[in-house]
Write a protein that holds these residues in place. Structure first.
Motif, PDB file in Angstrom:
ATOM      1  N   SER A  71      -8.272 -13.785  12.166  1.00  0.00           N
ATOM      2  CA  SER A  71      -6.574 -12.982  12.155  1.00  0.00           C
ATOM      3  C   SER A  71      -7.580 -11.177  12.069  1.00  0.00           C
ATOM      4  CB  SER A  71      -6.210 -12.769  11.264  1.00  0.00           C
ATOM      5  OG  SER A  71      -6.556 -12.655   9.952  1.00  0.00           O
ATOM      6  N   VAL A  72      -7.190 -10.677  12.959  1.00  0.00           N
ATOM      7  CA  VAL A  72      -7.997  -8.864  12.801  1.00  0.00           C
ATOM      8  C   VAL A  72      -5.925  -8.113  12.783  1.00  0.00           C
ATOM      9  CG1 VAL A  72      -8.790  -7.362  13.714  1.00  0.00           C
ATOM     10  CG2 VAL A  72      -9.275  -8.847  14.526  1.00  0.00           C
ATOM     11  N   ASP A  73      -5.891  -7.219  11.733  1.00  0.00           N
ATOM     12  CA  ASP A  73      -4.941  -6.596  12.071  1.00  0.00           C
ATOM     13  C   ASP A  73      -4.859  -4.870  11.699  1.00  0.00           C
ATOM     14  OD1 ASP A  73      -2.340  -5.216  10.952  1.00  0.00           O
ATOM     15  OD2 ASP A  73      -1.824  -5.582   9.369  1.00  0.00           O
ATOM     16  N   CYS A  74      -5.128  -4.295  13.213  1.00  0.00           N
ATOM     17  CA  CYS A  74      -4.432  -3.359  12.971  1.00  0.00           C
ATOM     18  C   CYS A  74      -3.817  -2.358  13.386  1.00  0.00           C
ATOM     19  CB  CYS A  74      -5.264  -2.585  15.041  1.00  0.00           C
ATOM     20  SG  CYS A  74      -6.275  -3.621  15.432  1.00  0.00           S
ATOM     21  N   ALA A  75      -2.423  -2.869  12.368  1.00  0.00           N
ATOM     22  CA  ALA A  75      -1.583  -1.570  12.518  1.00  0.00           C
ATOM     23  C   ALA A  75      -1.633  -0.925  10.917  1.00  0.00           C
ATOM     24  CB  ALA A  75      -0.235  -2.744  11.625  1.00  0.00           C
ATOM     25  N   PRO A  76      -2.242  -1.317  10.427  1.00  0.00           N
ATOM     26  CA  PRO A  76      -2.256  -0.157   9.273  1.00  0.00           C
ATOM     27  C   PRO A  76      -3.299   0.850   9.532  1.00  0.00           C
ATOM     28  CG  PRO A  76      -3.076  -1.924   8.220  1.00  0.00           C
ATOM     29  CD  PRO A  76      -2.610  -2.879   9.717  1.00  0.00           C
ATOM     30  N   ALA A  77      -4.329   0.877  10.612  1.00  0.00           N
ATOM     31  CA  ALA A  77      -5.032   1.738  11.586  1.00  0.00           C
ATOM     32  C   ALA A  77      -4.053   3.031  12.109  1.00  0.00           C
ATOM     33  CB  ALA A  77      -6.412   1.645  12.720  1.00  0.00           C
ATOM     34  N   ARG A  78      -3.214   1.800  12.865  1.00  0.00           N
ATOM     35  CA  ARG A  78      -2.170   2.605  13.836  1.00  0.00           C
ATOM     36  C   ARG A  78      -1.691   3.488  13.013  1.00  0.00           C
ATOM     37  NH1 ARG A  78      -1.355  -2.681  16.335  1.00  0.00           N
ATOM     38  NH2 ARG A  78      -2.798  -2.630  17.398  1.00  0.00           N
ATOM     39  N   ALA A  79      -1.214   4.000  11.821  1.00  0.00           N
ATOM     40  CA  ALA A  79       0.137   4.284  10.721  1.00  0.00           C
ATOM     41  C   ALA A  79      -0.660   5.329  10.658  1.00  0.00           C
ATOM     42  CB  ALA A  79       0.509   3.639   9.439  1.00  0.00           C
ATOM     43  N   VAL A  80      -2.324   5.630   9.985  1.00  0.00           N
ATOM     44  CA  VAL A  80      -3.205   6.904  10.194  1.00  0.00           C
ATOM     45  C   VAL A  80      -3.012   8.210  10.672  1.00  0.00           C
ATOM     46  CG1 VAL A  80      -5.826   7.265   9.477  1.00  0.00           C
ATOM     47  CG2 VAL A  80      -4.126   5.227   8.907  1.00  0.00           C
ATOM     48  N   PRO A  81      -2.475   9.297  10.085  1.00  0.00           N
ATOM     49  CA  PRO A  81      -2.282  10.171  11.433  1.00  0.00           C
ATOM     50  C   PRO A  81      -3.796  10.542  12.446  1.00  0.00           C
ATOM     51  CG  PRO A  81      -1.332  10.777   8.883  1.00  0.00           C
ATOM     52  CD  PRO A  81      -2.290   9.529   8.691  1.00  0.00           C
TER      53      PRO A  81
END
Lengths: 160, 770
Positions: free
Chosen positions: B45-55
């Motif tokens: 699995s890879v979860d990029c969602a938290p990265a997208r929330a970074v300003p």
């Protein structure tokens, strides 16, 4: 954080994040890209600059630590008329650069040492120690040693 | 005005060089890759969602996020998926067969095959912000057994690609040698040699900036082959080539490692198109140490047979090559070693076999020398072993076997046709220069003095190949004469420190008989020069130099034709000298090239020009003192005699030779990537764990040249610049073996670290019971 750097005689009032290293601020904020990043962990020395006359690896020091300091980079080595310094001329004459990526770091560490002690040319061991401090993958270093020696001997002849 | 040693020096010493990371393009984003720390495993699995929330993060993607996307609305792209990494077609470095069924996805899809392989990419407004985002990406890799050594991987105990063998290529050069040859020979020696994986380590890591503009892309990359990069990126995007322009600005060294299209380049180009914004990737050093291409990587076995007089009868080289996780870039590179297995000797029977094995390491690719160091080191170590077996001086053994000058062109049993050489001339010059007899006397003196450090002398005679392989021995370019007296040379090469801007204008000026300042060079830009091959395989002086010489002849011919027409005289009457045309029968009819252009219109010549393959050669000699208590090697002297035919610029060739000797010392004594059993390189402290030579490690080196022109080119130049990597390592290793006089020289495997040397110093000596 608001800081002021004097770079090559010019004042730069800057607003920088505390985490930004000096090299990045020089390159991105001051747009002085002559300082190169070769390893970003303090080994290669390509990013060498002078902070208040002392040779510093600008990847290992934060810009905010240099607030109020005077920084010299490779862009600040030429004379007021744009003429290259004796050391820059010597590097070219001795073929002390090939790709030129490490060159700014060697120029700065040697400039710092030469300016601190114009009698450096009398002491081959100290010149060799300077050459040892940085990495170059092209030249095999010997031409760099010759270039620094040449500039140091020139400085010696000019010194009173 | 100051007179610079090289034209490049002005900007490079004044801090005005322009490397990729120095280029300011408004709105440019920084790409940062999230990399697997596991060498072999299944990506769960890879979860990029938290990265997208970074300003400051503009986007974050894993391969799955980029699969089966609706076609981009942007007219420039019909891509629905991140394209895979293209494979090398030049010089048989890879092949369709080897890559069939073995896709190299630009981001990991299902399986991680080398430590550091990218599982996601994060793009941010600047590097800091992109790294903030990368730190938030989470992923899971379920480990699989790592195949780290080629011998393990070759047994196919765990395939890297399901259903396919880990042996991705087999090949041979020469004919198998009959058993009777070995049985009947007076002396047969054997050896096993490890060619460690090396990091090319240019001081500038890889860098690429891709800027879209309407339906075009401009790509800046520190690169050796801009036309290849253009072709492969355009193909990846499904675009015609003319919509991609590749520009090579100043490049901070390459040494072979910057000539391919890497996974990161594919991703950056794809994202620039997708986002319609400029995107760059500036590799950092720790990243480079994990995932830049490796050099060498061979396990070799050899057999060498000679008669009682020391005449070589047969040589057999078996190569098990570690080509890394994907066969795309260098699976065929070990064949270079096989084709060069004959070396400089007139050995009648030579047979080399190659097995290229996939392992869970980053891909192996040309690194300065590229297959020829591996050939020279194996043969030259074996020559010293044979000399000891026969109790013969190693110089004398070589003398008896070198291919004599009158035998050229020489067809080797391994399929090479050596163009020209005076191998014995280089050997004798090297022996004289180093004072061979003097050092042998000193060695004997120390042998009688129990307090003296043991000293050894090591020889290495080499021959290499320059210019490239058939099908890649040509280059494109031309000359343009301006009304202002300027002459502009264009070619498909790209400099990464070799001083092309200095050497080639000087060559053109010399050939035309004009002042150097009138000539300038444009290269490394597919917008300026539509076709080209680039700078690799020591081909630029040899092939591009010959092309520019040829372009000068075309320009002279055209100028004479125009003058003849203008003056109404036969062309045979028009002479060219020193940049002017003149009528041989009318001393008043003289016209400078610039005036001719004014009178007759723009004068531009372009062509493709091909040379033969060339074979530079030489002899290196090292003198080493070994401290058996500390295991340290102190090189007292290194002499490098190289012959690269006609030299275009002696100082630049000297600099190349000297610098490459130091890289050769690096391979012999210091460099090597240690891998853990899990396939992770043990380089946690970065460059403190990978010992590049510093000034402390540079012995007194004397570089000398002999000059045997290549008949395959009008200039007679052969390639220069790789000689030290090829000739020096075996000289150093042979010197250490000579000093220690170990009974089993295979104990000394490169790099000869203090640990290796200390252990060897305690092993049985020659003549002692083992």
């Amino acid at each position: 954080m608001k800081i002021t750097l004097t770079v090559n005689g010019e004042e730069f009032p800057l607003d920088v994040e505390p985490r930004r290293v000096l090299a990045d601020v020089l390159r991105e904020d001051c747009r002085l890209t002559g300082t190169h990043l070769g390893c970003e962990h303090g080994v290669c020395g390509a990013c060498g600059v002078l902070v208040d006359g002392e040779a510093v690896r600008s990847c290992l020091i934060l810009a905010v630590q240099c607030d109020g300091s005077s920084v010299r980079t490779v862009e600040g080595l030429a004379g007021p008329d744009g003429e290259p310094s004796a050391l820059q001329r010597a590097f070219s004459a001795e073929h002390a650069l090939q790709c030129g990526f490490c060159t700014p770091g060697f120029l700065m560490v040697a400039t710092g040492a030469l300016e601190a002690d114009p009698t450096l040319g009398d002491d081959p061991d100290r010149i060799e120690d300077l050459v040892r401090s940085n990495l170059c993958r092209c030249t095999g270093y010997e031409p760099i040693r010759r270039a620094i020696t040449r500039a140091a001997q020139e400085a010696r002849q000019l010194a009173p | 005005m100051h007179q610079w040693g090289r034209r490049e020096d002005q900007r490079l010493t004044m801090g005005k060089g322009r490397f990729v990371a120095d280029i300011e393009v408004p709105g440019c984003l920084d790409a940062v890759f999230v990399r697997s720390k596991t060498g072999h495993g299944t990506l769960r699995s890879v979860d990029c969602a938290p990265a997208r929330a970074v300003p400051g993060v503009v986007g974050a993607w894993a391969a799955a996020d980029l699969m089966d996307m609706p076609a981009c609305a942007h007219s420039a792209s019909v891509l629905q998926d991140l394209p895979p990494v293209p494979h090398s077609v030049l010089a048989r470095l890879s092949s369709d067969e080897a890559v069939a069924g073995r896709e190299w996805p630009a981001l990991v899809k299902e399986r991680v095959r080398y430590a550091g392989e990218a599982v996601a990419v994060v793009v941010g407004e600047d590097r800091y912000l992109a790294e903030d985002g990368a730190a938030e990406v989470t992923f899971e890799v379920e480990p699989l057994p790592a195949m780290v050594r080629p011998s393990d991987a070759a047994r196919d105990s765990f395939p890297l690609f399901d259903g396919l063998s880990n042996v991705a290529l087999t090949g041979e050069a020469g004919q198998p040698i009959d058993d009777s040859v070995w049985r009947d020979a007076a002396a047969v020696v054997e050896g096993r040699y490890r060619q460690s994986l090396l990091l090319p380590t240019p001081m500038e890591c890889r860098a690429i900036l891709v800027a879209p503009d309407a339906d075009r892309l401009t790509v800046w990359a520190g690169h050796q082959a801009p036309h290849r990069l253009r072709r492969e990126l355009a193909a990846s995007l499904g675009w015609p080539e003319d919509r991609v322009r590749v520009v090579v600005p100043d490049t901070g060294g390459a040494f072979g490692s910057k000539s391919a299209t890497f996974p990161e380049y594919v991703v950056v180009a794809y994202l620039a198109v997708k986002l319609r914004r400029p995107v760059r990737w500036i590799e950092d050093r720790l990243e480079s140490m994990m995932v830049a291409t490796r050099g060498r990587g061979q396990d070799q076995r050899v057999r060498l047979a000679a008669d009682a007089d020391g005449r070589l009868l047969a040589y057999e080289l078996t190569i098990e090559a570690d080509v890394g996780a994907y066969p795309h870039l260098g699976v065929g590179l070990p064949m270079q070693t096989a084709w060069m297995a004959t070396g400089p000797y007139a050995t009648p029977k030579v047979h080399a076999t190659v097995r290229s094995v996939l392992t869970n390491t980053m891909v192996t690719y040309p690194y300065r020398g590229a297959g020829r160091p591996e050939a020279a080191i194996a043969l030259e170590r074996s020559m010293d072993t044979m000399a000891r077996r026969l109790s013969m001086d190693p110089a004398e053994l070589r003398r008896r076997n070198l291919i004599p000058p009158e035998s050229f062109p020489y067809e080797t049993p391994t399929g090479r046709r050596y163009d020209s050489g005076n191998y014995a001339g280089a050997l004798e010059l090297a022996l004289r220069t180093v004072d061979y007899d003097g050092w042998r006397a000193e060695q004997a003196r120390r042998g009688k003095d129990p307090g003296a450090m043991p000293l050894g002398i090591g020889l290495s005679c080499y021959v290499e190949r320059s210019g490239g392989e058939p099908g890649g021995l040509f280059e494109f370019g031309g000359l343009e004469a301006g009304e202002d007296g300027s002459i502009t040379a264009r070619c498909g090469a790209a400099s990464s420190g070799q001083g092309h801007e200095t050497v080639f204008p000087a060559l053109v000026a010399r050939t035309l008989g004009v002042a150097q300042w009138r000539v300038r060079l444009i290269e490394g830009d597919t917008g300026e020069q539509p076709e080209g091959l680039g700078s690799f395989a020591s081909r630029t002086a040899q092939v591009v130099g010959a092309l520019l010489w040829h372009a000068c002849q075309l320009l002279i011919d055209e100028a004479r034709r125009r003058a003849a027409r203008m003056w109404g005289v036969p062309v045979e009457r028009v002479e060219w000298s020193d940049g002017t045309v003149r009528d041989a029968h009318d001393r008043s009819a003289v016209l400078d090239l610039s005036h001719l252009v004014k009178a007759t219109g723009p004068l531009k010549v372009d062509d493709r020009f091909e040379t033969g393959m060339a074979f530079p050669f030489g002899t290196h000699v090292a003198v080493a003192e070994v401290d058996p208590e500390l295991g340290t090697v102190h090189l007292l002297r290194l002499v490098a005699v190289d012959d690269c035919g006609v030299v275009l610029d002696p100082e630049i060739v000297h600099g190349q030779a000297f610098g490459s000797c130091v890289q050769g010392i690096g391979q012999a004594l210091y460099e090597g990537i240690p891998y853990g059993d899990d396939g992770v390189p043990l380089l946690g402290n970065g460059l403190l764990d990978y010992l590049l030579p510093t000034f402390s490690e540079v012995p007194p080196i004397e570089v000398r040249h002999t000059r045997t022109p290549s008949p395959g080119s009008p200039l007679g130049a052969k390639g220069a610049g790789e000689s030290g990597c090829i000739g020096t390592p075996a000289a150093v290793v042979n010197a250490v073996i000579d000093a220690l006089q170990v009974a089993d020289p295979d104990l000394l495997q490169m790099p000869l670290t203090p640990d290796v040397v200390w252990r060897a110093a305690r092993a049985p000596k020659r003549g002692e019971p083992r």
